[in-house]
Design an enzyme around this catalytic site. Structure first.
Site, mmCIF file in Angstrom:
data_model
loop_
_atom_site.group_PDB
_atom_site.id
_atom_site.type_symbol
_atom_site.label_atom_id
_atom_site.label_comp_id
_atom_site.label_asym_id
_atom_site.label_seq_id
_atom_site.Cartn_x
_atom_site.Cartn_y
_atom_site.Cartn_z
ATOM 1 N N CYS A 1 33.416 33.636 49.715
ATOM 2 C CA CYS A 1 32.378 34.014 48.739
ATOM 3 C C CYS A 1 31.375 32.864 48.587
ATOM 4 O O CYS A 1 30.668 32.542 49.531
ATOM 5 C CB CYS A 1 33.031 34.397 47.419
ATOM 6 S SG CYS A 1 31.952 35.348 46.328
ATOM 7 N N HIS B 1 37.526 38.576 49.009
ATOM 8 C CA HIS B 1 38.501 37.624 48.476
ATOM 9 C C HIS B 1 39.926 37.952 48.911
ATOM 10 O O HIS B 1 40.634 38.654 48.178
ATOM 11 C CB HIS B 1 38.435 37.618 46.947
ATOM 12 C CG HIS B 1 37.170 37.038 46.414
ATOM 13 N ND1 HIS B 1 36.982 35.679 46.297
ATOM 14 C CD2 HIS B 1 36.022 37.611 45.992
ATOM 15 C CE1 HIS B 1 35.758 35.450 45.806
ATOM 16 N NE2 HIS B 1 35.159 36.611 45.623
ATOM 17 N N GLU C 1 42.325 36.002 48.666
ATOM 18 C CA GLU C 1 43.234 35.351 47.707
ATOM 19 C C GLU C 1 43.489 36.220 46.474
ATOM 20 O O GLU C 1 44.419 35.936 45.714
ATOM 21 C CB GLU C 1 42.669 33.975 47.297
ATOM 22 C CG GLU C 1 41.498 33.980 46.315
ATOM 23 C CD GLU C 1 40.130 34.234 46.953
ATOM 24 O OE1 GLU C 1 40.068 34.816 48.061
ATOM 25 O OE2 GLU C 1 39.102 33.871 46.325
#
Lengths: 229, 741
Positions: free
Chosen positions: A86, A203, A205
């Site tokens: 990002c 993302h 994560e």
């Protein structure tokens, strides 16, 4: 695997990255403050999401000139793996680790949703645990994710296997939408030529445990641990 | 700048000036009596904001005192920056909801953004890391020429601020009604978590202790913002644009991290953010609570603009600023932390034993007045009020001529502004940052966010049904609290406490004051019956333009706790063949329903009554089932009634429903908005156990059908396909927002 996460003023997804790395590798990553000029000896450097310096100039542009980024570039040149997510993708692109640029989303609005992606290349420590063509779901959350580069470069990126992920529509029941930001050729993430650096807007994560609704991001961190341990 | 130049900018203090500053003639006389002299210009400014409705709660205080604010779970109730509630294991949840209505109408992006910034500061000031933001928004009619612009600006402002600071915006509600054409409502809520032994309060202590200013520099923005928020709008309200502050979420993010880092040391005596009325309210409140005086020397205060006067500095509402009382000798420790985060840090004064607020600058004293008499003399009115006349219920004649197919009616309802999907809004908010979001908007009746680093989770909801409150403020107040309690129970959380954000018109009108009094009464009754106390809140009055008031809107923010985020129930159907159950009794109350308004075109009748004992019994029952793992999907039956509730569950999961429980029933059964009800989906092998427990608990449970296919259907075939409903539901807001002005 030893990892470092670079934290800028305005970074806000470093805790998500810490949680994902720790859950998969069992080791707490180092947090490195942007004013530091030295990085510990690590196998992976993560540049996390957020709004470094408020993104008041151009997303990532200020952070790219932060002292720590010279060190990140030097390590990347030595082959240390770098993952920019990002705002991190914007920063490492602004710093010249990856080609192209990230512009305002096509509809000028911030977008946060779970997005379907296609894995385009699995010949990297980041993507080795996926199957080529596999459809995965990662959340996106950005206002400036509109990747652009010229047609010739897109062709080269495809030819050299540097496109990592593409946005795809899906016939899944709840959200069939594709490209969320107008990126050229639906590109969601790219590698450098050696595929040691990955930048992507979505993302991984935030898709590593049941609470997140899916764990499609976990294989990325598992692949890194496997390759770098 | 000099003392002389400052004096040249000041105006003579007269009754005229006091009026301009929003004080009545009696209030001005009171100020003269307390000081025993004419106030200085700076003092006049300070007194006027301290006594403004916004800061003094002068019209509302007498009624707010009647609300229940205590309970074994409550660590700190109203009066501090936010409410604090125990969630076990040495953890506390800290939360509050606050309005930013007037500024958001004048400048929607900055008004909404600074609303988010302000409420975040109220929460992290107390030592909490913010883990979730919510918002409750009311806009005017979609046909009104300003509505689109306001929706677009407010949503971008909330997102622009919340996304940057890295706090997930996980839910809220949005309504449209012509009564908000001239006064939109922007109510923002923040929830944070802290350790119970590391909570920070605002009462100053320690004569001589340094007073420290940190954060952004002070500019001339927002001067008299609190005064603006204490008056009705007129045609020229646009001219008040300069009183709207400008937000800087990047600085706020740094301020959060720096303050939380400082809070890990032992340097802080007291801390408060500079919100409405800026340095005035923070310094006066901190010193006042500690029974001390405070002396500030403003020359060293970080300023953004040149040649500012003490009056301007004391009244500025520049954002992202905090006032801290440090322990003596801890200045260097604190300064090092703020230097690291590249934030301004300045010692601007110290505490005194005089009990006076003393302001010095340019070598002179501009204000020297006693704090306690001025604070204590803040007006408190018991304004005249009229009870709202009771509405009679609607009879069956309203259905005369209604012959539309059920599929067509449902399609219309799902595309109406209040029920249409708000995806266009919530997708502009980062709802996932932090990685602890279990459920956000559209997925469950309450947002569910895990406490960082733990298994347990906080559930959060905001609720109010203004059309009920207009028809019957007492019942509407009860319903708003009951619905918040129900929404928390519907995900499996134990409701803990609420924050109330009271949005009303001009309290000087007995009819409006009556709405306020009624709503407070209803809220109080429900809080008591449900053990759901008020721990923080905010009052926004004078939401009127040219004499037209908003719907009475007591927005309730509810917070609950659950031991494990993963046991939370969402609304989506998840399997084919699950049995759909209705919990609670359906009488078919159609007055003030969405069906009556959207399909029959009538806004009338009494709102559905809330039986608080039944509410509690049914909610405890549903929560128990969820904790025992017997529930697959759960949704409270609210706007639109049972059939709309089922259709929402179907759309969320992409699985239809085969309905048998409505055969031969009146439309009232389908669309009535009776309270205290839930729709559950359970596995077929769990039905017997659920029914047995229901019988034991005395809770009515009936089978409505089962999950099946890709349409709502019944014995007569398909009623409406999910595809058609989805197009109506998802289509309205994006089409509206992209239409030409």
């Amino acid at each position: 695997m030893k990892a470092a996460i670079v934290v800028f003023p305005g970074s806000n997804r470093e805790r998500d990255a810490v949680a994902a790395l720790e859950a998969v590798s069992g080791t707490k990553p180092h947090l490195v403050w942007h004013r530091d000029t030295e990085l510990p000896k690590v196998d992976l450097i993560v540049v996390p999401g957020g709004f470094s310096y408020g993104d008041y100039l151009r997303s990532g542009a200020m952070a790219a000139h932060s002292p720590i980024m010279r060190e990140v570039k030097a390590r990347a040149d030595q082959g240390v793996r770098v993952l920019g997510v990002c705002n991190g993708f914007q920063i490492i692109t602004e710093a010249g680790l990856l080609p192209g640029a990230l512009m305002r989303n096509g509809d000028l609005k911030f977008v946060c949703r779970v997005q379907h992606l296609r894995v385009e290349n699995t010949d990297s420590p980041f993507t080795k645990k996926y199957a080529k063509g596999q459809i995965v779901r990662f959340p996106v959350a950005h206002g400036d994710g509109n990747y652009w580069t010229d047609a010739e470069t897109v062709k080269r990126l495809d030819g050299e296997g540097q496109v990592a992920f593409r946005y795809v529509g899906d016939d899944a029941r709840t959200d069939p939408r594709g490209n969320p930001n107008g990126s050229v050729s639906d590109i969601a993430g790219i590698f450098n030529a050696k595929r040691t650096v990955l930048g992507l807007m979505p993302h991984p994560e935030d898709a590593v445990e049941a609470l997140h609704g899916n764990t499609d991001g976990k294989p990325m961190f598992e692949g890194l641990v496997e390759a770098l341990s | 700048m000099s003392a002389e130049a400052t004096r040249a900018q000041e105006r003579p203090v007269t009754a005229e000036l006091a009026k301009e500053f929003g004080l009545s003639a009696e209030e001005y006389q009171n100020a003269l009596d307390i000081l025993g002299r004419t106030p200085t210009f700076t003092e006049m400014g300070i007194i006027s904001v301290m006594w403004s409705e916004h800061c003094s709660y002068k019209s509302s205080k007498v009624w707010l005192k009647t609300l229940p604010t205590t309970g074994p779970q409550v660590i700190c109730g109203p009066g501090e920056n936010a409410g604090v509630v125990d969630i076990g294991d040495g953890d506390a949840v800290i939360f509050k909801m606050e309005s930013h209505n007037h500024p958001s109408y004048i400048e929607p992006y900055q008004g909404a953004a600074t609303g988010v910034g302000g409420i975040l500061r109220d929460v992290f000031t107390m030592g909490a890391r913010p883990i979730a933001n919510m918002n409750a928004l009311r806009f005017g009619s979609p046909d009104h020429p300003k509505t689109r612009h306001l929706v677009s600006g407010v949503v971008a402002g909330i997102g622009g601020y919340g996304n940057c600071v890295g706090v997930p915006t996980v839910g809220g509600e949005t309504n449209f009604h012509p009564a908000y054409n001239g006064n939109i409502l922007v109510n923002a809520m923040t929830v944070g978590v802290a350790k119970t032994d590391r909570i920070f309060y605002s009462a100053a202590a320690g004569i001589g202790n340094p007073v420290v200013y940190v954060g952004s520099k002070t500019g001339r923005d927002g001067i008299h913002g609190a005064t603006m928020a204490s008056a009705e709008f007129t045609e020229d309200s646009e001219e008040k644009r300069p009183t709207v502050q400008v937000g800087d979420p990047f600085t706020e993010k740094l301020l959060i991290e720096a303050c939380l880092e400082l809070m890990e040391t032992d340097a802080i005596v007291a801390i408060q953010d500079m919100g409405a009325a800026g340095l005035t309210s923070s310094s006066v409140e901190m010193a006042g609570k500690g029974g001390l005086g405070i002396e500030l020397t403003l020359d060293s205060l970080p300023m953004r603009e040149e040649a500012m006067t003490p009056y301007e500095i004391m009244l500025s509402e520049s954002q992202e600023r905090m006032l801290i009382i440090l322990k003596p000798g801890r200045e260097e420790v604190a300064k090092a932390i703020f230097d690291k985060w590249e934030l301004d840090f300045a010692v601007i004064g110290h505490l005194t034993d005089t009990g006076n607020l003393v302001i010095k600058m340019y070598g002179e004293t501009w204000c020297d007045m006693p704090i306690a008499p001025v604070s204590n003399a803040a007006p408190e009115y018991n304004r005249p009020w009229e009870p709202t006349p009771k509405a009679s219920d609607v009879d069956d004649s309203v259905f005369d001529g209604y012959s539309e197919s059920l599929g067509d009616t449902l399609t219309k309802l799902f595309g109406c502004p209040d029920l249409a999907s708000k995806r266009w809004i919530w997708e502009q908010y980062d709802s996932l940052v932090g990685g602890d979001t279990r459920f956000m908007s559209g997925q469950a009746d309450a947002a569910v966010v895990r406490v960082p680093g733990q298994t347990k989770a906080v559930a959060i909801t905001t609720d109010c049904t203004p059309r009920y409150c207009l028809a019957d403020p007492v019942e509407g107040g009860r319903q708003a609290v009951a619905e918040a309690w129900r929404n928390l129970s519907a995900v499996g959380a134990l409701p803990l406490a609420i924050t109330d954000n009271m949005n009303f018109g001009n309290p000087e009108k007995p009819r409006i004051m009556g709405q306020f009094v009624g709503a407070v009464q209803g809220i109080g009754e429900a809080c008591k019956a449900l053990d759901f106390p008020v721990v923080s809140g905010n009052v926004s009055l004078y939401n009127e333009t040219n004499g037209e008031a908003i719907l009475p809107t007591p927005a309730i923010g509810g917070v609950g706790i659950m031991p494990d985020a993963m046991i939370a129930a969402g609304i989506a159907f998840r399997n084919e063949g699950d049995v759909i159950l209705a919990v609670g009794e359906t009488k078919g109350h159609i007055g003030q329903s969405i069906f009556l308004r959207e399909i029959l075109g009538r806004e009338e009748g009494a709102p559905p009554p809330v039986d608080l004992a039944v509410e509690r019994r049914n909610g405890d029952f549903v929560r128990g089932l969820i904790h025992e793992g017997l529930v697959v999907s759960s949704h409270d039956a609210a706007d639109g009634g049972l059939i709309v509730t089922i259709a929402e569950m179907a759309l969320a999961g992409g699985i239809g429903a085969y309905l048998t429980g409505f055969d031969g029933q009146h439309v009232r059964t389908l669309f009535g908005e009776d309270q205290g009800r839930y729709v559950l989906a359970v596995r077929p092998d769990a039905v017997a156990a659920v029914q047995e427990k229901a019988k034991a608990a005395g809770v009515p449970v009936s089978v409505l059908g089962e999950t099946r296919g890709t349409a709502l259907s019944g014995r007569g075939g398909d009623i409406v396909s999910l595809k058609r409903l989805r197009e109506a539901n998802e289509g309205w807001l994006p089409a509206y927002m992209s239409a030409e002005l």
